[in-house]
Design a protein around this motif. Structure first.
Motif, PDB file in Angstrom:
ATOM      1  N   PHE A 107      -0.800 -28.613-129.885  1.00  0.00           N
ATOM      2  CA  PHE A 107      -1.108 -29.073-128.392  1.00  0.00           C
ATOM      3  C   PHE A 107      -2.327 -27.965-128.271  1.00  0.00           C
ATOM      4  CE2 PHE A 107       3.720 -29.833-127.857  1.00  0.00           C
ATOM      5  CZ  PHE A 107       3.315 -31.562-128.297  1.00  0.00           C
ATOM      6  N   LEU A 108      -3.459 -28.907-127.963  1.00  0.00           N
ATOM      7  CA  LEU A 108      -5.165 -28.084-127.415  1.00  0.00           C
ATOM      8  C   LEU A 108      -4.670 -27.947-125.916  1.00  0.00           C
ATOM      9  CD1 LEU A 108      -7.128 -25.947-128.458  1.00  0.00           C
ATOM     10  CD2 LEU A 108      -8.342 -28.540-128.218  1.00  0.00           C
ATOM     11  N   VAL A 109      -4.656 -27.637-125.457  1.00  0.00           N
ATOM     12  CA  VAL A 109      -4.391 -27.293-124.208  1.00  0.00           C
ATOM     13  C   VAL A 109      -5.639 -26.150-123.813  1.00  0.00           C
ATOM     14  CG1 VAL A 109      -3.749 -27.057-121.655  1.00  0.00           C
ATOM     15  CG2 VAL A 109      -2.601 -27.679-123.715  1.00  0.00           C
ATOM     16  N   GLU A 110      -6.714 -27.497-122.453  1.00  0.00           N
ATOM     17  CA  GLU A 110      -8.044 -27.010-121.849  1.00  0.00           C
ATOM     18  C   GLU A 110      -7.584 -27.229-120.065  1.00  0.00           C
ATOM     19  OE1 GLU A 110     -10.988 -26.266-122.940  1.00  0.00           O
ATOM     20  OE2 GLU A 110      -9.930 -25.507-124.894  1.00  0.00           O
ATOM     21  N   ALA A 111      -7.575 -26.248-119.503  1.00  0.00           N
ATOM     22  CA  ALA A 111      -7.077 -25.389-118.383  1.00  0.00           C
ATOM     23  C   ALA A 111      -8.012 -25.994-117.705  1.00  0.00           C
ATOM     24  CB  ALA A 111      -5.858 -24.432-118.394  1.00  0.00           C
ATOM     25  N   LYS A 112      -8.406 -26.647-116.510  1.00  0.00           N
ATOM     26  CA  LYS A 112      -8.806 -26.288-115.048  1.00  0.00           C
ATOM     27  C   LYS A 112      -8.493 -25.978-114.292  1.00  0.00           C
ATOM     28  CE  LYS A 112     -12.114 -27.752-118.333  1.00  0.00           C
ATOM     29  NZ  LYS A 112     -13.482 -26.837-118.727  1.00  0.00           N
ATOM     30  N   ALA A 113      -8.921 -24.517-113.647  1.00  0.00           N
ATOM     31  CA  ALA A 113      -8.042 -23.604-112.517  1.00  0.00           C
ATOM     32  C   ALA A 113      -8.594 -24.473-111.253  1.00  0.00           C
ATOM     33  CB  ALA A 113      -8.036 -22.751-112.978  1.00  0.00           C
ATOM     34  N   GLY A 114      -9.964 -24.559-111.084  1.00  0.00           N
ATOM     35  CA  GLY A 114     -10.606 -25.341-109.668  1.00  0.00           C
ATOM     36  C   GLY A 114      -9.709 -26.766-109.177  1.00  0.00           C
ATOM     37  N   ALA A 115     -10.424 -27.332-107.998  1.00  0.00           N
ATOM     38  CA  ALA A 115      -9.963 -27.649-107.327  1.00  0.00           C
ATOM     39  C   ALA A 115      -9.549 -29.498-108.041  1.00  0.00           C
ATOM     40  CB  ALA A 115     -10.617 -28.155-106.408  1.00  0.00           C
ATOM     41  N   ALA A 116      -8.696 -29.798-107.298  1.00  0.00           N
ATOM     42  CA  ALA A 116      -8.308 -31.143-108.465  1.00  0.00           C
ATOM     43  C   ALA A 116      -9.210 -32.399-107.927  1.00  0.00           C
ATOM     44  CB  ALA A 116      -7.636 -31.862-108.948  1.00  0.00           C
ATOM     45  N   ALA A 117     -10.085 -32.558-107.018  1.00  0.00           N
ATOM     46  CA  ALA A 117     -10.611 -32.963-106.885  1.00  0.00           C
ATOM     47  C   ALA A 117     -11.521 -32.515-105.187  1.00  0.00           C
ATOM     48  CB  ALA A 117      -9.771 -35.028-105.953  1.00  0.00           C
ATOM     49  N   THR A 118     -12.913 -33.030-104.442  1.00  0.00           N
ATOM     50  CA  THR A 118     -13.713 -32.935-103.809  1.00  0.00           C
ATOM     51  C   THR A 118     -12.986 -33.573-102.463  1.00  0.00           C
ATOM     52  OG1 THR A 118     -15.563 -33.012-102.890  1.00  0.00           O
ATOM     53  CG2 THR A 118     -14.947 -34.853-104.030  1.00  0.00           C
ATOM     54  N   ILE A 119     -13.195 -32.463-101.551  1.00  0.00           N
ATOM     55  CA  ILE A 119     -13.036 -33.184 -99.715  1.00  0.00           C
ATOM     56  C   ILE A 119     -13.650 -34.087 -99.825  1.00  0.00           C
ATOM     57  CG2 ILE A 119     -11.054 -31.642 -99.541  1.00  0.00           C
ATOM     58  CD1 ILE A 119     -13.116 -30.240 -97.803  1.00  0.00           C
ATOM     59  N   ALA A 120     -15.117 -34.089 -99.582  1.00  0.00           N
ATOM     60  CA  ALA A 120     -16.027 -35.683 -99.905  1.00  0.00           C
ATOM     61  C   ALA A 120     -15.652 -36.659-100.137  1.00  0.00           C
ATOM     62  CB  ALA A 120     -17.343 -34.784-100.337  1.00  0.00           C
TER      63      ALA A 120
END
Length: 776
Positions: free
Chosen positions: A390-403
């Motif tokens: 498994f190669l996991v690339e994680a993104k810690a930011g918000a999953a979707a903009t609120i705009a």
């Protein structure tokens, strides 16, 4: 419809939306907030109960999902109006106007969906190339609905994990720990999930107590109520709170139902009339294509208490608002915050799924030098377990903009690029590096220097899964990302899978063993590589797997020769959804695929030993359909029961992607590996198989499996003097008619074998020393 007609149609629909929204605002602001909330929550409960008690013929075709969406949409508007308008002095509750609100809400949703269709259809080219129109419609329609399945009973699990890195600063700012806050959010969810039922039970309890009081006094209940209230003030107050929960929206009162501190609740809440943007003059004023206030702050302050008007946004909006206000109060914490978020997200996959990844080799912040560009690159997490990578690339930011996507589709496009395409490109670069040589070096960065920690050969891994992981749910985009033209199977065969931390908590519970999880990810990856096949979110994929096992094969069959633009599998998550319903959800049995008990025992024996190749053997067995599983169980049971007469038995089972050779050995007798492999090889030759999965299982005198392990079956490709006896054995099998693959084979009593040395090559044929293979 040409461009001019589309513009006219869009303008007309937008005008209708704004007019409907204005009517809804006027109706909502004119009614008492508590009574309106009580009515909406009660309507939902009554409809849900009626749906539950109805027969199949009586049920509404839209079902409970439509009830949820309808009520959520209306509650979002109630929240928006309460946040935008101060309370007038004169308000009156009117049930007829409540009914009108529901009808207006339905019309507004319909017009909003129509607007999404009209305005997206002309997006012929854009940031996503030919997929831009589909992505834009997907973004706009999803903006109007639930973004994916959520299970309220898991709110605490999510918050407990994602807030843990910030525990010390949360204590400093709010005076409570991450665990306390998680408990509060879980209590908030529980209040809306089961609050009505709890309140009804409380009222019944107090009513029965009052009746007993009247009976003891020998007087009618009406004549003693005042005395009972005076004598039982606490019970009377409990009854009053229950009444408030049922009739005045008290189930949404988080001040009552949680122990969260006032300062934290205030940071998550609007005061009446505080919001000024939603109904402000301009494009999309008051429509769902403005950013609903609930997406910014999920709570509303009514009097001295705080209310979670719309429970569906509590997860994402609450998490985002909490972290935003934490940094507003402690701006100096930003750098530490980002570092801790990064570490948490990168560790999440292996951490949450630790039971599914036993003894895995886990490396974080993996560096390598690209052989083409000569530049150094970094990947987040590499997990190696048996023959699965498994190669996991994680993104810690918000999953979707609120705009809103209607106001700024570019920001939504950027979200997709940041959370999907960046992770995909990072995985693609790493996989290309893996394939650049027979063996590649991987490095850690220590004190500014790259130090090699090991080497990896892609040929060692039967399955390689690139994963993009988000902290917040990215449904349904996570399931849809395979339709992006830029997202293709890496190296032509390893499809990219997008998941969220939300998803991991469910996968952890419903796929508790390493074999189950690894096999699911194999099937999930296969579906991720099939374009034009759409399941809404991860739990639809999980439900399809539990119901149909190799549902990727079903989908491929349905698409074969088909000219349809898209195949949609709907409602597959119902088997998963039911796991988290009901009061006793934690103790209820989990849904599983159907396996005969004998096969489950063999799988458990493989899992107990976890010898080299065990996941491959499990995968092969789990691939079997109903007939194959039943045949395997029949053969295992029959031969196992004869081991008191024969020290070993064997058989070959076809029906999967490759034949399965099983050797059953009486426990306490040394396994003669050379004989095992010779018999497996001869059996393979007798049926002209180019590859066979081998499993050896030891069985105790009580019939229990004491352990099982897979082995590599070495099948000679050319007859030589060295292998002649194997070919002769295969010929005898054919002559004796042993091509009946389900017929048991007797094995002569094994001769006494030379004792293997720890450093001798393992006779299973793996090429590894005995001590590192089956001698572990």
């Amino acid at each position: 419809m040409d461009e001019e007609q589309r513009k006219e149609a869009a303008t007309s629909v937008l005008g209708d939306m704004q007019a409907i929204a204005a009517k809804m605002r006027a109706l909502i602001v004119a009614m008492p907030a508590h009574d309106l909330l009580g009515y909406i929550y009660a309507q939902y409960m009554m409809k849900a109960m009626a749906e539950q008690n109805a027969t199949e013929e009586q049920r509404e075709p839209d079902g409970p999902d439509n009830l949820i969406n309808e009520n959520q949409f209306l509650l979002e508007y109630v929240h928006a109006v309460l946040a935008s308008d101060t309370a007038p002095a004169d308000v009156t509750f009117d049930e007829a106007q409540c009914a009108e609100l529901y009808e207006l809400g339905r019309k507004l949703r319909e017009q909003a969906i129509l607007f999404a269709m009209i305005t997206s259809s002309d997006s012929k080219d854009g940031v996503f190339g030919p997929d831009t129109a589909d992505i834009e419609y997907h973004a706009k329609s999803t903006w109007l609905m639930l973004r994916g399945n959520r299970y309220q009973v898991l709110e605490g699990d999510f918050y407990r994990y994602v807030l843990a890195p910030h525990n010390s600063i949360l204590k400093e700012v709010y005076g409570v720990s991450a665990a306390d806050i998680a408990e509060g959010f879980q209590a908030m969810a529980d209040a809306t999930r089961s609050g009505h039922a709890d309140a009804i039970m409380e009222m019944m309890t107090q009513f029965e107590a009052a009746q007993a009081f009247a009976a003891a006094a020998g007087r009618p209940l009406a004549n003693v109520m005042e005395e009972w209230v005076k004598a039982n003030a606490e019970q009377s107050n409990a009854a009053g709170r229950a009444m408030d929960d049922i009739f005045r929206g008290g189930v949404a009162n988080v001040s009552r139902h949680t122990k969260l501190p006032q300062a934290l609740l205030a940071d998550l809440a609007y005061r009446r009339g505080e919001e000024t943007e939603f109904f402000a003059a301009g494009d999309f004023a008051g429509t769902p294509y403005r950013t609903l206030p609930a997406r910014k702050k999920p709570l509303i302050q009514l009097g001295s208490d705080y209310y979670a008007v719309d429970p569906c946004f509590t997860r994402d909006a609450g998490y985002r608002a909490l972290l935003y206000n934490l940094l507003q109060r402690k701006p100096g914490y930003k750098r530490s915050f980002e570092s801790r978020q990064k570490k948490m997200s990168e560790a999440a996959f292996a951490d949450i799924l630790s039971a599914q990844l036993p003894s895995a080799t886990i490396f974080q912040e993996v560096y390598y030098k690209d052989p083409v560009s000569k530049q150094w690159f970094e990947n987040d997490t590499l997990i190696l377990i048996d023959d699965v990578l498994f190669l996991v690339e994680a993104k810690a930011g918000a999953a979707a903009t609120i705009a809103s996507p209607a106001l700024d589709f570019g920001r939504h496009a950027q979200s997709v690029q940041d959370l999907v395409l960046k992770a995909f490109k990072q995985c693609e670069r790493f996989f290309n590096y893996l394939s650049s040589g027979d063996e590649v070096s991987l490095y850690h960065l220590i004190d500014g220097k790259y130090e090699e920690w090991g080497r990896v050969r892609s040929s060692d891994y039967r399955v390689m899964v690139p994963v993009g992981l988000t902290v917040e749910s990215f449904s349904p985009f996570s399931a849809y990302c395979k339709e992006l033209s830029q997202v293709k199977p890496l190296l032509g065969k390893h499809a990219f899978v997008s998941l969220s931390i939300d998803d991991l908590f469910v996968l952890k519970r419903l796929l508790p063993t390493p074999g189950e999880f690894a096999h699911y990810m194999e099937v999930r990856q296969a579906v991720a590589g099939i374009r034009r096949a759409h399941l809404f979110d991860e739990f639809d994929h999980l439900g399809a797997y539990l119901k149909k096992n190799r549902f990727d094969q079903d989908i491929a069959y349905q698409l074969k020769g088909s000219k349809v633009n898209m195949l949609v599998w709907d409602g597959m998550s119902d088997i998963v959804d039911r796991c988290f319903e009901g009061e006793d959800w934690e103790s209820e049995p989990l849904p599983t695929q159907d396996f005969p008990e004998e096969v489950l025992k063999l799988l458990a024996a493989l899992d107990a030993i976890r010898a080299c190749g065990w996941l491959s053997a499990e995968s092969h067995i789990r691939d079997l359909g109903e007939d194959g599983r039943n045949n395997l169980a029949k053969m295992l049971t029959g031969l196992r029961q004869t081991l008191n007469v024969h020290p070993a038995r064997y058989f070959l089972l076809s029906g999967g992607r490759e034949p399965l050779f099983v050797w059953l050995q009486r426990h306490g007798h040394q396994i003669e590996w050379t004989k095992v492999n010779d018999k497996a090889s001869a059996t393979a030759l007798s049926v002209r198989a180019s590859n066979v999965i081998g499993v050896v299982a030891e069985v105790g005198t009580d019939g229990s499996y004491r352990g099982a392990q897979s082995f590599a079956v070495q099948i000679p490709t050319v007859r030589t003097e060295k292998h002649a006896y194997i070919y002769e054995d295969a010929a005898r099998m054919v002559q004796r008619g042993q091509l009946n693959l389900n017929r048991p084979k007797n094995v002569v009593r094994p001769a006494k074998a030379r004792k293997l040395g720890r450093n001798d090559p393992c006779p299973c044929g793996s090429g590894v020393k005995y001590k590192k293979c089956h001698g572990r």
